[in-house]
Scaffold this motif. Structure first.
Motif, PDB file in Angstrom:
ATOM      1  N   GLY A   1       0.712  -1.238  -0.011  1.00 22.73           N
ATOM      2  CA  GLY A   1      -0.049  -0.062   0.027  1.00 22.73           C
ATOM      3  C   GLY A   1       0.846   1.404  -0.196  1.00 22.73           C
ATOM      4  O   GLY A   1       2.107   1.338  -0.174  1.00 22.73           O
ATOM      5  N   LEU A   2       0.195   2.187   0.441  1.00 25.03           N
ATOM      6  CA  LEU A   2       0.904   3.478   0.316  1.00 25.03           C
ATOM      7  C   LEU A   2       1.929   3.886   1.413  1.00 25.03           C
ATOM      8  O   LEU A   2       2.956   4.475   1.328  1.00 25.03           O
ATOM      9  N   ASP A   3       1.744   2.896   2.358  1.00 29.81           N
ATOM     10  CA  ASP A   3       3.075   2.790   3.722  1.00 29.81           C
ATOM     11  C   ASP A   3       4.368   2.362   2.915  1.00 29.81           C
ATOM     12  O   ASP A   3       5.365   2.965   3.214  1.00 29.81           O
ATOM     13  N   GLY A   4       4.397   1.344   2.129  1.00 33.97           N
ATOM     14  CA  GLY A   4       5.331   0.756   1.530  1.00 33.97           C
ATOM     15  C   GLY A   4       5.988   1.757   0.369  1.00 33.97           C
ATOM     16  O   GLY A   4       7.326   1.772   0.369  1.00 33.97           O
ATOM     17  N   LEU A   5       5.042   2.456  -0.415  1.00 29.25           N
ATOM     18  CA  LEU A   5       5.542   3.461  -1.157  1.00 29.25           C
ATOM     19  C   LEU A   5       6.173   4.649  -0.517  1.00 29.25           C
ATOM     20  O   LEU A   5       7.419   5.078  -0.770  1.00 29.25           O
ATOM     21  N   LEU A   6       5.706   4.987   0.599  1.00 27.01           N
ATOM     22  CA  LEU A   6       6.394   6.116   1.395  1.00 27.01           C
ATOM     23  C   LEU A   6       7.677   5.544   2.050  1.00 27.01           C
ATOM     24  O   LEU A   6       8.722   6.293   2.091  1.00 27.01           O
ATOM     25  N   HIS A   7       7.890   4.436   2.775  1.00 23.66           N
ATOM     26  CA  HIS A   7       8.902   3.919   3.115  1.00 23.66           C
ATOM     27  C   HIS A   7      10.020   3.772   1.954  1.00 23.66           C
ATOM     28  O   HIS A   7      11.348   4.231   2.140  1.00 23.66           O
ATOM     29  N   LEU A   8       9.644   3.458   0.683  1.00 19.91           N
ATOM     30  CA  LEU A   8      10.830   3.253  -0.404  1.00 19.91           C
ATOM     31  C   LEU A   8      11.103   4.760  -0.690  1.00 19.91           C
ATOM     32  O   LEU A   8      12.266   4.828  -1.102  1.00 19.91           O
ATOM     33  N   TYR A   9      10.092   5.776  -0.656  1.00 18.74           N
ATOM     34  CA  TYR A   9      10.490   7.313  -1.012  1.00 18.74           C
ATOM     35  C   TYR A   9      11.423   7.549  -0.102  1.00 18.74           C
ATOM     36  O   TYR A   9      12.691   8.170  -0.439  1.00 18.74           O
TER      37      TYR A   9
ATOM     38  N   ARG B   1      14.387   9.731  -5.571  1.00 17.73           N
ATOM     39  CA  ARG B   1      13.170  10.323  -5.401  1.00 17.73           C
ATOM     40  C   ARG B   1      12.339  11.397  -6.502  1.00 17.73           C
ATOM     41  O   ARG B   1      11.221  10.898  -6.871  1.00 17.73           O
ATOM     42  N   ALA B   2      13.202  11.950  -7.128  1.00 20.54           N
ATOM     43  CA  ALA B   2      12.811  12.485  -8.515  1.00 20.54           C
ATOM     44  C   ALA B   2      12.044  11.589  -9.183  1.00 20.54           C
ATOM     45  O   ALA B   2      11.170  11.825  -9.914  1.00 20.54           O
ATOM     46  N   LEU B   3      13.120  10.387  -9.718  1.00 24.82           N
ATOM     47  CA  LEU B   3      12.775   9.499 -10.633  1.00 24.82           C
ATOM     48  C   LEU B   3      11.242   8.737 -10.113  1.00 24.82           C
ATOM     49  O   LEU B   3      10.450   8.609 -11.121  1.00 24.82           O
ATOM     50  N   LEU B   4      11.130   8.527  -9.064  1.00 27.30           N
ATOM     51  CA  LEU B   4      10.046   7.895  -8.468  1.00 27.30           C
ATOM     52  C   LEU B   4       8.607   8.597  -8.515  1.00 27.30           C
ATOM     53  O   LEU B   4       7.838   8.159  -8.938  1.00 27.30           O
ATOM     54  N   LEU B   5       8.999   9.823  -8.141  1.00 23.89           N
ATOM     55  CA  LEU B   5       7.771  10.720  -8.292  1.00 23.89           C
ATOM     56  C   LEU B   5       7.300  11.116  -9.812  1.00 23.89           C
ATOM     57  O   LEU B   5       6.392  11.352 -10.179  1.00 23.89           O
ATOM     58  N   CYS B   6       8.388  11.225 -10.666  1.00 22.89           N
ATOM     59  CA  CYS B   6       8.009  11.315 -12.196  1.00 22.89           C
ATOM     60  C   CYS B   6       7.283  10.279 -12.560  1.00 22.89           C
ATOM     61  O   CYS B   6       6.198  10.398 -13.071  1.00 22.89           O
ATOM     62  N   LEU B   7       7.744   8.813 -12.219  1.00 24.66           N
ATOM     63  CA  LEU B   7       7.036   7.526 -12.787  1.00 24.66           C
ATOM     64  C   LEU B   7       5.401   7.710 -12.047  1.00 24.66           C
ATOM     65  O   LEU B   7       4.614   7.321 -12.723  1.00 24.66           O
ATOM     66  N   VAL B   8       5.301   7.884 -10.987  1.00 24.18           N
ATOM     67  CA  VAL B   8       4.233   7.941 -10.196  1.00 24.18           C
ATOM     68  C   VAL B   8       3.088   9.077 -10.658  1.00 24.18           C
ATOM     69  O   VAL B   8       2.068   8.746 -11.328  1.00 24.18           O
ATOM     70  N   CYS B   9       3.724  10.191 -11.362  1.00 19.67           N
ATOM     71  CA  CYS B   9       3.187  11.129 -12.005  1.00 19.67           C
ATOM     72  C   CYS B   9       2.729  10.590 -13.392  1.00 19.67           C
ATOM     73  O   CYS B   9       1.490  11.027 -13.897  1.00 19.67           O
ATOM     74  N   ALA B  10       3.477  10.371 -13.936  1.00 17.39           N
ATOM     75  CA  ALA B  10       3.342   9.531 -15.364  1.00 17.39           C
ATOM     76  C   ALA B  10       2.063   8.509 -15.333  1.00 17.39           C
ATOM     77  O   ALA B  10       1.171   8.467 -16.261  1.00 17.39           O
ATOM     78  N   GLU B  11       2.317   7.626 -14.380  1.00 15.93           N
ATOM     79  CA  GLU B  11       1.112   6.503 -14.241  1.00 15.93           C
ATOM     80  C   GLU B  11      -0.105   7.394 -13.878  1.00 15.93           C
ATOM     81  O   GLU B  11      -1.210   6.813 -14.422  1.00 15.93           O
TER      82      GLU B  11
ATOM     83  N   ARG C   1      13.726   5.976   1.759  1.00 13.14           N
ATOM     84  CA  ARG C   1      14.993   5.194   1.350  1.00 13.14           C
ATOM     85  C   ARG C   1      15.907   5.880   0.349  1.00 13.14           C
ATOM     86  O   ARG C   1      17.094   5.693   0.282  1.00 13.14           O
ATOM     87  N   LEU C   2      15.274   6.331  -0.691  1.00 13.98           N
ATOM     88  CA  LEU C   2      15.833   6.841  -2.019  1.00 13.98           C
ATOM     89  C   LEU C   2      16.809   8.107  -1.513  1.00 13.98           C
ATOM     90  O   LEU C   2      16.372   8.909  -0.803  1.00 13.98           O
ATOM     91  N   GLU C   3      17.601   8.093  -2.598  1.00 13.28           N
ATOM     92  CA  GLU C   3      18.654   9.520  -2.312  1.00 13.28           C
ATOM     93  C   GLU C   3      17.537  10.644  -3.388  1.00 13.28           C
ATOM     94  O   GLU C   3      16.491  10.297  -4.077  1.00 13.28           O
ATOM     95  N   LYS C   4      18.080  11.681  -3.472  1.00 11.54           N
ATOM     96  CA  LYS C   4      17.278  12.752  -4.149  1.00 11.54           C
ATOM     97  C   LYS C   4      17.024  12.356  -5.792  1.00 11.54           C
ATOM     98  O   LYS C   4      15.947  12.609  -6.071  1.00 11.54           O
ATOM     99  N   ARG C   5      17.866  11.732  -6.348  1.00 14.04           N
ATOM    100  CA  ARG C   5      17.754  11.598  -7.760  1.00 14.04           C
ATOM    101  C   ARG C   5      16.823  10.277  -7.976  1.00 14.04           C
ATOM    102  O   ARG C   5      15.768  10.614  -8.663  1.00 14.04           O
TER     103      ARG C   5
END
Length: 70
Positions: free
Chosen positions: A18-26, A34-44, A28-32
């Motif tokens: 769920g969203l808790d797992g996504l937040l945990h992943l976010y 995080r930006a890629l993850l946000l871009c992918l989520v927005c594109a989806e 753990r990521l470095e800045k770059r």
């Protein structure tokens, strides 16, 4: 790593954790990452909005055609 694999992993993560797992992943990521993850989520999200809008237009068109024939 291919975008298709990342998308599939994201979908699996959301379905299993769920969203808790996504937040945990976010967090753990470095800045770059995080930006890629946000871009992918927005594109989806954008893709889902586009498909939903297309289906709604198609449905309205079919209803209009049915209405005009009667």
């Amino acid at each position: 790593m291919r975008i298709k694999d990342v998308r599939q992993g994201l979908h699996t993560l959301l379905h299993t954790q769920g969203l808790d797992g996504l937040l945990h992943l976010y967090k753990r990521l470095e800045k770059r990452g995080r930006a890629l993850l946000l871009c992918l989520v927005c594109a989806e999200a954008g893709w889902l909005i586009l498909v939903n809008a297309w289906l709604r237009l198609e449905r309205a068109y079919l209803k209009l055609r049915l209405f005009l024939r009667v």
